[in-house]
Design an enzyme around this catalytic site. Structure first.
Site, PDB file in Angstrom:
ATOM      1  N   PRO A   2       0.886  -1.177  -0.085  1.00 21.08           N
ATOM      2  CA  PRO A   2       0.201   0.088   0.020  1.00 21.08           C
ATOM      3  C   PRO A   2       0.844   1.291   0.119  1.00 21.08           C
ATOM      4  O   PRO A   2       1.828   1.248   0.564  1.00 21.08           O
ATOM      5  CB  PRO A   2      -0.815  -0.083   1.273  1.00 21.08           C
ATOM      6  CG  PRO A   2      -0.968  -1.392   1.815  1.00 21.08           C
ATOM      7  CD  PRO A   2       0.611  -2.078   1.161  1.00 21.08           C
ATOM      8  N   GLU A   3       0.427   2.275  -0.775  1.00 16.77           N
ATOM      9  CA  GLU A   3       1.086   3.716  -0.814  1.00 16.77           C
ATOM     10  C   GLU A   3       0.529   4.675   0.100  1.00 16.77           C
ATOM     11  O   GLU A   3      -0.476   4.275   0.527  1.00 16.77           O
ATOM     12  CB  GLU A   3       1.384   3.962  -2.204  1.00 16.77           C
ATOM     13  CG  GLU A   3       2.057   2.761  -3.195  1.00 16.77           C
ATOM     14  CD  GLU A   3       2.322   3.147  -4.464  1.00 16.77           C
ATOM     15  OE1 GLU A   3       2.827   4.178  -4.840  1.00 16.77           O
ATOM     16  OE2 GLU A   3       2.882   2.403  -5.211  1.00 16.77           O
ATOM     17  N   LYS A  55       3.576   5.740   5.001  1.00 12.93           N
ATOM     18  CA  LYS A  55       2.895   4.458   5.041  1.00 12.93           C
ATOM     19  C   LYS A  55       2.554   3.983   6.583  1.00 12.93           C
ATOM     20  O   LYS A  55       2.263   2.917   6.264  1.00 12.93           O
ATOM     21  CB  LYS A  55       3.955   3.612   4.036  1.00 12.93           C
ATOM     22  CG  LYS A  55       4.281   3.795   2.732  1.00 12.93           C
ATOM     23  CD  LYS A  55       5.056   2.849   2.089  1.00 12.93           C
ATOM     24  CE  LYS A  55       5.468   3.239   0.765  1.00 12.93           C
ATOM     25  NZ  LYS A  55       6.511   2.537   0.257  1.00 12.93           N
TER      26      LYS A  55
END
Ligand code: ZN
Length: 285
Positions: A2-3, A55
Site C-alpha cells: 500500500p502507498e 506508509k
C-alpha cells in the site's frame, strides 16, 4: 505494498468510525499490545485522531497511547459493523478495536507498536508530518533539498526513499517519472533545478488527487479503490505506465518497458520515447 494514498484513505475511514466514540473493546494477538491494554485499558477511552504518516498509520487514544502500524506488503485494515461478515479469515486477525457501532480489524498487520508522544518523536522510521506528501504541513522546499542531496541515486530510487518524500510507493514512482518525462534511471544529480522542483510538485499533486473526498461523511467498509494518475475516466486507463509492459504508451504509442531496479529489486516501468536518457548520461535506459 500500500502507498501513501491508500494509508491516508484507510486512516480517514477508520477515523470516521472511531473518533470521539467510547471504545468498548480491544483485542490483539500481539503480547506487547495485550500487555499495554492490561496495564492501561483502552476500553473506556476514545480515539482522538487517526493520521497517516507516509506508509504508517497512527491512532491517538485519549489516554495518551499512540498505536503506530505499518502494513508492509500484505497487511490490511478493514472496518465492519458488528455482525457484518469479515472479508478475510479470522486467523489473519492481529488487532481489533471496537466501539458500540464498529470494529476496526487489522489483518496480517506485521508492525504494530504502542507509542507515547515522546517515543514517537524519537522514532526515525515514522516520517514527520512535514515530510509527508499528503500532510497539510508538507514542506516542499525542505523536500526539494532532501531530493537534491541524493545526487548519486537514480531518480526512481530517491522517490522511493521515505526519508526524502514520505508516501511514494512503487506505482507512483513510475508514474511520477512519466508525467515529468524523466528517465527513471537518470541520477538525481542530472536534474535541473526546475526538473527537481517539478518532480516534488507532481508527487504531491498525484498523491493528493488520489485521496480526494469521495464518500462524504459516510463510513464505508473497506473496498479497493482504483488509483488514477491519468485524466482518463476509463478504469482500464487509469495509469500511464505502471503494469503496462509491452503495451503502447498512451502519449506516443511506443511499447512501455519494464526493468528491475535498485537494491530492493523493485520493478520500474517507463516509455523510452517520452522518457529518454539525455545526451551525456551513460546509463543504458
Ligand atoms: Zn511515450
Amino acid at each position: 505494498m500500500p502507498e501513501g494514498d491508500t494509508i491516508f484513505r484507510t486512516a480517514r475511514n477508520i477515523g470516521r468510525a472511531l473518533i470521539g466514540k467510547v471504545l468498548t473493546g480491544f483485542y490483539s494477538t500481539y503480547p506487547r499490545l495485550t500487555r499495554f491494554n492490561d496495564d492501561t485499558p483502552l476500553t473506556g477511552q476514545t480515539v482522538d485522531q487517526v493520521e497517516a504518516r507516509g506508509k504508517w498509520m497512527l491512532m491517538h487514544f485519549s489516554g495518551g497511547g499512540i498505536l503506530a502500524s505499518h502494513l508492509l506488503m500484505n497487511g490490511r485494515w478493514h472496518i465492519y459493523r458488528h455482525g457484518e461478515r469479515w472479508q478475510l479469515p479470522r486467523f489473519q486477525m492481529r488487532i481489533v478495536i471496537e466501539n458500540a457501532q464498529y470494529q476496526a480489524v487489522g489483518f496480517r498487520v506485521p508492525v504494530a507498536e504502542m507509542h507515547t508522544t515522546r517515543t514517537l518523536e524519537r522514532d526515525l522510521r515514522i516520517p514527520r508530518p512535514e515530510n509527508d506528501l499528503l500532510s497539510a504541513d508538507f514542506d516542499a522546499a525542505a523536500a526539494l533539498e532532501r531530493l537534491v542531496s541524493r545526487g548519486g541515486d537514480t531518480i526512481a530510487d530517491a522517490l522511493l526513499d521515505q526519508s526524502v518524500l514520505a508516501g511514494v510507493g512503487n506505482v507512483f514512482k513510475s508514474e511520477i517519472c512519466f508525467v515529468n518525462g524523466l528517465n527513471p534511471f537518470r541520477s538525481v544529480g542530472t536534474l535541473t533545478c526546475d526538473e527537481a522542483a517539478q518532480t516534488v510538485r507532481s508527487a504531491q499533486r498525484l498523491l493528493r488527487a488520489n485521496v480526494l473526498e469521495d464518500s462524504g461523511d459516510l463510513i464505508v467498509t473497506y473496498r479497493g479503490q482504483q488509483r488514477r494518475t491519468t485524466h482518463n475516466s476509463d478504469p482500464t486507463a487509469s495509469l500511464w505506465v505502471y503494469g503496462r509492459h509491452g503495451e503502447p504508451c498512451r502519449r506516443c504509442g511506443e511499447a512501455i518497458r519494464r526493468r528491475i531496479q535498485g537494491d530492493d529489486a523493485r520493478v520500474t516501468f517507463w516509455c523510452p520515447r517520452c522518457q529518454p536518457m539525455p545526451d551525456g548520461c551513460d546509463v543504458d535506459g
